[in-house]
Scaffold this motif. Structure first.
Motif, PDB file in Angstrom:
ATOM      1  N   ALA A 274     -20.711  14.534  50.662  1.00 25.55           N
ATOM      2  CA  ALA A 274     -20.807  13.527  49.615  1.00 25.55           C
ATOM      3  C   ALA A 274     -22.262  13.356  49.166  1.00 25.55           C
ATOM      4  CB  ALA A 274     -20.248  12.209  50.109  1.00 25.55           C
ATOM      5  N   SER A 275     -23.207  13.429  50.093  1.00 24.01           N
ATOM      6  CA  SER A 275     -24.605  13.228  49.723  1.00 24.01           C
ATOM      7  C   SER A 275     -25.182  14.444  48.989  1.00 24.01           C
ATOM      8  CB  SER A 275     -25.447  12.916  50.964  1.00 24.01           C
ATOM      9  OG  SER A 275     -25.427  14.010  51.846  1.00 24.01           O
ATOM     10  N   VAL A 276     -24.576  15.591  49.142  1.00 23.98           N
ATOM     11  CA  VAL A 276     -25.062  16.812  48.492  1.00 23.98           C
ATOM     12  C   VAL A 276     -24.383  17.033  47.144  1.00 23.98           C
ATOM     13  CG1 VAL A 276     -25.219  19.322  48.730  1.00 23.98           C
ATOM     14  CG2 VAL A 276     -25.553  17.877  50.716  1.00 23.98           C
ATOM     15  N   SER A 277     -23.208  16.528  46.986  1.00 23.21           N
ATOM     16  CA  SER A 277     -22.400  16.776  45.797  1.00 23.21           C
ATOM     17  C   SER A 277     -23.101  16.373  44.507  1.00 23.21           C
ATOM     18  CB  SER A 277     -21.061  16.052  45.915  1.00 23.21           C
ATOM     19  OG  SER A 277     -20.303  16.248  44.747  1.00 23.21           O
ATOM     20  N   GLU A 278     -23.613  15.161  44.451  1.00 24.35           N
ATOM     21  CA  GLU A 278     -24.233  14.677  43.216  1.00 24.35           C
ATOM     22  C   GLU A 278     -25.473  15.483  42.833  1.00 24.35           C
ATOM     23  OE1 GLU A 278     -26.194  10.632  41.519  1.00 24.35           O
ATOM     24  OE2 GLU A 278     -24.425  10.406  42.800  1.00 24.35           O
ATOM     25  N   PRO A 279     -26.423  15.743  43.756  1.00 20.94           N
ATOM     26  CA  PRO A 279     -27.588  16.564  43.389  1.00 20.94           C
ATOM     27  C   PRO A 279     -27.194  18.001  43.015  1.00 20.94           C
ATOM     28  CG  PRO A 279     -28.032  15.378  45.435  1.00 20.94           C
ATOM     29  CD  PRO A 279     -26.603  15.147  45.089  1.00 20.94           C
ATOM     30  N   ALA A 280     -26.201  18.537  43.686  1.00 17.34           N
ATOM     31  CA  ALA A 280     -25.757  19.906  43.375  1.00 17.34           C
ATOM     32  C   ALA A 280     -25.161  19.960  41.978  1.00 17.34           C
ATOM     33  CB  ALA A 280     -24.750  20.388  44.407  1.00 17.34           C
ATOM     34  N   GLN A 281     -24.332  18.990  41.648  1.00 17.43           N
ATOM     35  CA  GLN A 281     -23.739  18.948  40.311  1.00 17.43           C
ATOM     36  C   GLN A 281     -24.802  18.771  39.251  1.00 17.43           C
ATOM     37  OE1 GLN A 281     -20.353  16.144  40.435  1.00 17.43           O
ATOM     38  NE2 GLN A 281     -19.241  17.903  39.584  1.00 17.43           N
ATOM     39  N   LYS A 282     -25.772  17.916  39.511  1.00 17.49           N
ATOM     40  CA  LYS A 282     -26.857  17.686  38.552  1.00 17.49           C
ATOM     41  C   LYS A 282     -27.653  18.974  38.342  1.00 17.49           C
ATOM     42  CE  LYS A 282     -30.871  14.879  37.578  1.00 17.49           C
ATOM     43  NZ  LYS A 282     -31.939  14.063  38.111  1.00 17.49           N
ATOM     44  N   CYS A 283     -27.942  19.668  39.429  1.00 16.79           N
ATOM     45  CA  CYS A 283     -28.683  20.940  39.349  1.00 16.79           C
ATOM     46  C   CYS A 283     -27.907  21.961  38.509  1.00 16.79           C
ATOM     47  CB  CYS A 283     -28.945  21.480  40.743  1.00 16.79           C
ATOM     48  SG  CYS A 283     -29.815  23.045  40.765  1.00 16.79           S
ATOM     49  N   CYS A 284     -26.623  22.099  38.782  1.00 14.17           N
ATOM     50  CA  CYS A 284     -25.791  23.050  38.025  1.00 14.17           C
ATOM     51  C   CYS A 284     -25.711  22.661  36.556  1.00 14.17           C
ATOM     52  CB  CYS A 284     -24.385  23.122  38.620  1.00 14.17           C
ATOM     53  SG  CYS A 284     -24.317  24.025  40.159  1.00 14.17           S
ATOM     54  N   THR A 285     -25.526  21.384  36.292  1.00 17.76           N
ATOM     55  CA  THR A 285     -25.397  20.901  34.920  1.00 17.76           C
ATOM     56  C   THR A 285     -26.681  21.120  34.127  1.00 17.76           C
ATOM     57  OG1 THR A 285     -23.825  19.222  35.656  1.00 17.76           O
ATOM     58  CG2 THR A 285     -24.811  18.897  33.503  1.00 17.76           C
ATOM     59  N   GLU A 286     -27.805  20.909  34.751  1.00 17.57           N
ATOM     60  CA  GLU A 286     -29.077  21.012  34.037  1.00 17.57           C
ATOM     61  C   GLU A 286     -29.669  22.415  34.034  1.00 17.57           C
ATOM     62  OE1 GLU A 286     -31.651  18.123  35.817  1.00 17.57           O
ATOM     63  OE2 GLU A 286     -30.461  16.419  35.092  1.00 17.57           O
ATOM     64  N   ASN A 287     -29.522  23.150  35.136  1.00 12.00           N
ATOM     65  CA  ASN A 287     -30.250  24.411  35.289  1.00 12.00           C
ATOM     66  C   ASN A 287     -29.402  25.676  35.142  1.00 12.00           C
ATOM     67  OD1 ASN A 287     -32.654  23.002  35.833  1.00 12.00           O
ATOM     68  ND2 ASN A 287     -32.023  22.733  37.962  1.00 12.00           N
ATOM     69  N   ILE A 288     -28.089  25.543  35.216  1.00 12.61           N
ATOM     70  CA  ILE A 288     -27.257  26.743  35.158  1.00 12.61           C
ATOM     71  C   ILE A 288     -26.288  26.716  33.987  1.00 12.61           C
ATOM     72  CG2 ILE A 288     -25.530  28.127  36.394  1.00 12.61           C
ATOM     73  CD1 ILE A 288     -26.923  27.251  38.982  1.00 12.61           C
ATOM     74  N   GLN A 289     -25.523  25.660  33.872  1.00 11.33           N
ATOM     75  CA  GLN A 289     -24.475  25.585  32.857  1.00 11.33           C
ATOM     76  C   GLN A 289     -24.970  25.861  31.434  1.00 11.33           C
ATOM     77  OE1 GLN A 289     -22.198  21.982  32.986  1.00 11.33           O
ATOM     78  NE2 GLN A 289     -20.350  23.043  32.319  1.00 11.33           N
ATOM     79  N   PRO A 290     -26.119  25.358  31.005  1.00  9.71           N
ATOM     80  CA  PRO A 290     -26.571  25.627  29.633  1.00  9.71           C
ATOM     81  C   PRO A 290     -26.802  27.121  29.351  1.00  9.71           C
ATOM     82  CG  PRO A 290     -27.840  23.830  30.591  1.00  9.71           C
ATOM     83  CD  PRO A 290     -27.004  24.415  31.692  1.00  9.71           C
TER      84      PRO A 290
END
Length: 154
Positions: free
Chosen positions: A1-17
């Motif tokens: 749970a503590s890793v999920s939010e930072p991981a999602q933020k990283c993917c959303t900002e640095n990979i998905q685009p």
């Protein structure tokens, strides 16, 4: 749970685009490799048609169709198809640095395996749809081969 939010933020900002542009970039060599497979199959079948039109020899036609069946395993003839995909090596080097993409050789090898599999499927389908032994009227053989080729290419 503590890793999920930072991981999602990283993917959303640095990979998905970048995913769409990365996919488009990678698909260029992949598409050209598969197009080359298609062109090779077309060329080989056209040669069978031309040879039959010259000789009108059903035995030789059978030999040529049998030889077509070995096409996916003919590394010399398949090489131009494989070379198109080797361009991925350069494209993936950039991704390796930016996104930690590893096993570049595996991606290229798997793509080449799929190309060989596609050719195997094409020649197998061709053989199933066209059997020289079932052709009674040799005048219609070239037309039949052309129709089968077009069906396979569809």
């Amino acid at each position: 749970a503590s890793v999920s939010e930072p991981a999602q933020k990283c993917c959303t900002e640095n990979i998905q685009p970048f995913l769409t542009s990365i996919l488009e970039e990678l698909m260029g060599p992949v598409s050209s490799g598969f197009t080359e497979v298609r062109l090779l199959f077309d060329k080989e079948v056209n040669e069978i048609i031309q040879d039959f039109q010259k000789t009108n020899d059903m035995t030789r036609l059978k030999e040529n169709v049998d030889q077509l069946m070995t096409l996916p395993f003919n590394s010399v003839k398949m090489e131009p198809c494989y070379l198109k995909v080797n361009l991925l090596q350069e494209l993936l080097q950039d991704l390796k640095c930016r996104f930690k993409v590893y096993h570049i050789d595996f991606v290229i090898q798997r793509t080449q395996n799929f190309m060989q599999e596609l050719m195997e499927n094409a020649v197998y389908t061709f053989e199933q749809l066209f059997s020289p032994s079932h052709q009674a009227d040799s005048a219609k053989v070239a037309t039949t081969i052309e129709k089968v080729k077009l069906r396979v290419l569809k």
